[in-house]
Design an enzyme around this catalytic site. Structure first.
Site, short mmCIF file in Angstrom:
data_model
loop_
_atom_site.label_atom_id
_atom_site.label_comp_id
_atom_site.label_asym_id
_atom_site.label_seq_id
_atom_site.Cartn_x
_atom_site.Cartn_y
_atom_site.Cartn_z
N LYS A 178 2.15 2.38 -4.92
CA LYS A 178 2.88 2.03 -6.33
C LYS A 178 1.66 2.15 -7.46
O LYS A 178 2.30 2.37 -8.54
CB LYS A 178 3.11 0.46 -6.03
CG LYS A 178 4.04 0.01 -4.75
CD LYS A 178 4.50 -1.45 -4.98
CE LYS A 178 3.35 -2.09 -4.56
NZ LYS A 178 2.92 -2.04 -3.38
N GLN A 180 2.26 -5.71 -3.13
CA GLN A 180 2.45 -6.01 -1.60
C GLN A 180 3.94 -4.90 -1.40
O GLN A 180 4.18 -4.42 -2.09
CB GLN A 180 2.76 -7.53 -1.15
CG GLN A 180 1.17 -7.94 -0.95
CD GLN A 180 0.93 -8.78 -2.30
OE1 GLN A 180 1.69 -9.39 -2.96
NE2 GLN A 180 -0.45 -8.79 -2.59
N ASP A 206 0.81 -1.35 -0.13
CA ASP A 206 0.04 -0.09 0.06
C ASP A 206 0.75 1.55 -0.08
O ASP A 206 0.28 2.35 0.63
CB ASP A 206 -1.08 0.04 1.18
CG ASP A 206 -1.80 -1.26 1.35
OD1 ASP A 206 -2.40 -1.80 0.13
OD2 ASP A 206 -1.75 -1.85 2.51
N GLY A 221 -4.43 -4.37 -4.41
CA GLY A 221 -5.52 -3.69 -4.83
C GLY A 221 -4.68 -2.39 -5.00
O GLY A 221 -4.22 -1.63 -4.01
N HIS A 222 -4.41 -1.98 -6.21
CA HIS A 222 -3.97 -0.72 -6.75
C HIS A 222 -4.69 0.54 -7.15
O HIS A 222 -5.47 0.15 -8.10
CB HIS A 222 -2.99 -1.10 -7.81
CG HIS A 222 -1.74 -1.78 -7.45
ND1 HIS A 222 -0.89 -2.50 -8.27
CD2 HIS A 222 -1.35 -2.38 -6.01
CE1 HIS A 222 0.16 -3.02 -7.49
NE2 HIS A 222 -0.23 -2.80 -6.32
P1 IMP Z 1 -2.51 -12.73 2.05
O1 IMP Z 1 -1.55 -12.21 0.85
O2 IMP Z 1 -3.98 -12.69 1.71
O3 IMP Z 1 -2.13 -14.32 2.34
O4 IMP Z 1 -2.52 -11.92 3.41
C1 IMP Z 1 -1.02 -12.04 4.14
C2 IMP Z 1 -0.84 -10.81 4.66
O5 IMP Z 1 -0.17 -10.01 3.75
C3 IMP Z 1 -1.83 -9.78 5.41
O6 IMP Z 1 -1.13 -9.16 6.37
C4 IMP Z 1 -2.25 -8.88 4.59
O7 IMP Z 1 -3.05 -7.86 5.14
C5 IMP Z 1 -1.10 -8.58 3.64
N1 IMP Z 1 -1.31 -8.25 2.35
C6 IMP Z 1 -1.52 -8.88 1.31
N2 IMP Z 1 -1.75 -8.39 0.14
C7 IMP Z 1 -1.49 -6.97 0.39
C8 IMP Z 1 -1.58 -5.59 -0.24
O8 IMP Z 1 -1.67 -5.69 -1.44
N3 IMP Z 1 -1.27 -4.49 0.61
C9 IMP Z 1 -1.00 -4.70 1.74
N4 IMP Z 1 -1.00 -5.77 2.61
C10 IMP Z 1 -1.29 -6.97 1.77
#
Ligand code: IMP
Length: 422
Positions: free
Chosen positions: A15, A222, A12, A39-40
């Site tokens: 990007k 991420q 977040d 989510g961009h």
């Molecule tokens: P997962 O990727 O759904 O398995 O989540 C694992 C961790 O990564 C959690 O803490 C999510 O909140 C975090 N996470 C996954 N994708 C994003 C993103 O695009 N932005 C911020 N945090 C993310």
């Protein structure tokens, strides 16, 4: 020139906005890891677009690629294509290419994700999109890829094999109903019929573009501290969200990467569980959250907010070989009398300039701050030299510490709200 954009924090970082800006002069934008956990957000002419799988370069009519390292939920992808088309954006097999080798997310992945979170004592706070369980299947060699879906017989056998094992686990361990083969088979047959024209050997395609001297832009999802190897494990995602993911997730050799742009917010946020040394108490945290609209673009969850952390950024700059920085959401800090920046961690009475490796130590860190003067001026013009002194001081302080130039400074969600330093 081929450029990689990576997040230097916990995702977040903004990007999407930087990618949108850079995609103007790129030929092809490539996602290499993650899935629809990302989510961009991009704002164009007052209209907001949120992307989960398709690179935002599609808005500029550029070729977009979803590489083999991405795990794809076909239902979400089709919805994203359809919703872009409804808004007048052209999405065709000419400008969207999806890897035949990308692994596919199934309903049992999503449900396993939620059930595992439910029974965990130390929850990760996943997005529950099935990303982790799909990556588990990939590594344990029972995953199903798009190329498997194309052959009905292969798909049938692989799905049957998977359901035999998954249904046993669902019924015996989770005491849940299990899944019907026919329902999933029919649903996914339709998905692959729809997506077939977009599927191709993207590694071959990208290497052809490189030979033609086209400009590639790799879009990280991420951030570095959610990387499964280098992040705050186990509070991470299931892919390599730092630079390493680029080559394994696309089939493009690292010798073709010319530039690595690391993106950081002017402060820090994190969504989900896990250590966060500079996290602020409720009142200041909600000041940043409200001003910066810090709510997850994928799950809507409120993001945890805190001061900028140079200890984290030093490590992220090193790991990614970052040679250019982009600083985002600088406007959010306006109105604060004092701004703090974490310059070291105190752990068991000792000072550390880089973060510890084990999660246990992370929990005990005390951040050491440098206090800086805040500002109350709206950023209106794009000449760095004319910015108020406290803003320039803040930027210079970060740059001097990280020894990397902050070339891009974003100060709002609109396309034009960006300073580019030559
Ligand atoms: P997962 O990727 O759904 O398995 O989540 C694992 C961790 O990564 C959690 O803490 C999510 O909140 C975090 N996470 C996954 N994708 C994003 C993103 O695009 N932005 C911020 N945090 C993310």
């Amino acid at each position: 020139m081929n450029i990689v954009v990576v997040g230097l924090q916990w995702g977040d970082e903004g990007k999407g906005k930087i990618i949108d800006f850079l995609s103007k002069s790129a030929d092809c934008i490539v996602r290499f890891q993650g899935g629809n956990n990302a989510g961009h957000t991009v704002v164009v002419d007052g209209k907001e677009f949120i992307f989960h799988l398709i690179p935002s370069g599609i808005l500029r009519g550029k070729i977009c690629v979803i590489g083999n390292g991405v795990v794809v939920d076909p239902k979400v992808l089709i919805e994203e294509i359809e919703s872009l088309r409804k808004r007048g954006i052209k999405v065709t097999p000419n400008n969207l290419k999806i890897s035949l080798l990308a692994h596919v997310i199934f309903p049992y992945h999503r449900i396993t994700d939620a059930l595992r979170e439910k029974i965990r004592k130390h929850k990760i706070g996943t997005t529950k999109k099935g990303i982790g369980p799909c990556m588990v299947d990939k590594v344990s060699r029972c995953g199903i890829r798009f190329c498997d879906l194309l052959d009905q017989q292969v798909f049938k056998e692989k799905l049957k094999d998977n359901l035999r094992e998954k249904n046993l686990i669902f019924k015996e361990i989770f005491k849940e109903k299990g899944f019907s083969f026919k329902k999933i088979f029919d649903e996914y047959k339709d998905y692959v019929d729809y997506l077939k024209p977009f599927l191709c050997d993207t590694a071959e395609f990208l290497n052809r573009l490189i030979k033609e001297r086209k400009k590639l832009l790799f879009e990280g999802a991420q951030g570095t501290f959610l990387d499964v190897d280098f992040g705050t494990y186990p509070y991470v995602t299931s892919s390599n969200s730092s630079i390493g993911g680029v080559t394994s997730g696309t089939g493009v050799s690292p010798i073709y990467i010319d530039k690595v742009i690391g993106v950081t917010k002017a402060y820090t946020t994190r969504v989900g569980e896990g250590p966060f040394p500079t996290e602020l108490p409720a009142r200041l945290s909600s000041f940043l959250r409200e001003k910066g609209k810090e709510f997850g673009a994928t799950t809507g969850r409120p993001r945890r907010c805190g001061w900028l952390d140079l200890v984290l950024l030093r490590r992220a700059v090193l790991l990614n070989g970052t040679n250019t920085l982009a600083l985002t959401k600088l406007d959010v800090l306006k109105g604060l009398e004092k701004i703090k920046v974490c310059v070291a961690y105190k752990l068991k009475g000792k000072l550390f300039k880089i973060p510890p490796l084990d999660t246990h130590s992370w929990q005990k860190i005390k951040p050491v701050y440098k206090e800086m003067k805040g500002w109350d001026t709206e950023i209106k013009q794009k000449d760095f030299k004319k910015l108020p002194a406290p803003i320039k001081d803040y930027i210079k302080f970060i740059e001097d510490d990280l020894k990397v130039k902050i070339k891009y400074i974003s100060f709002g969600s609109k396309r034009e709200e960006i300073i580019v330093r030559r």
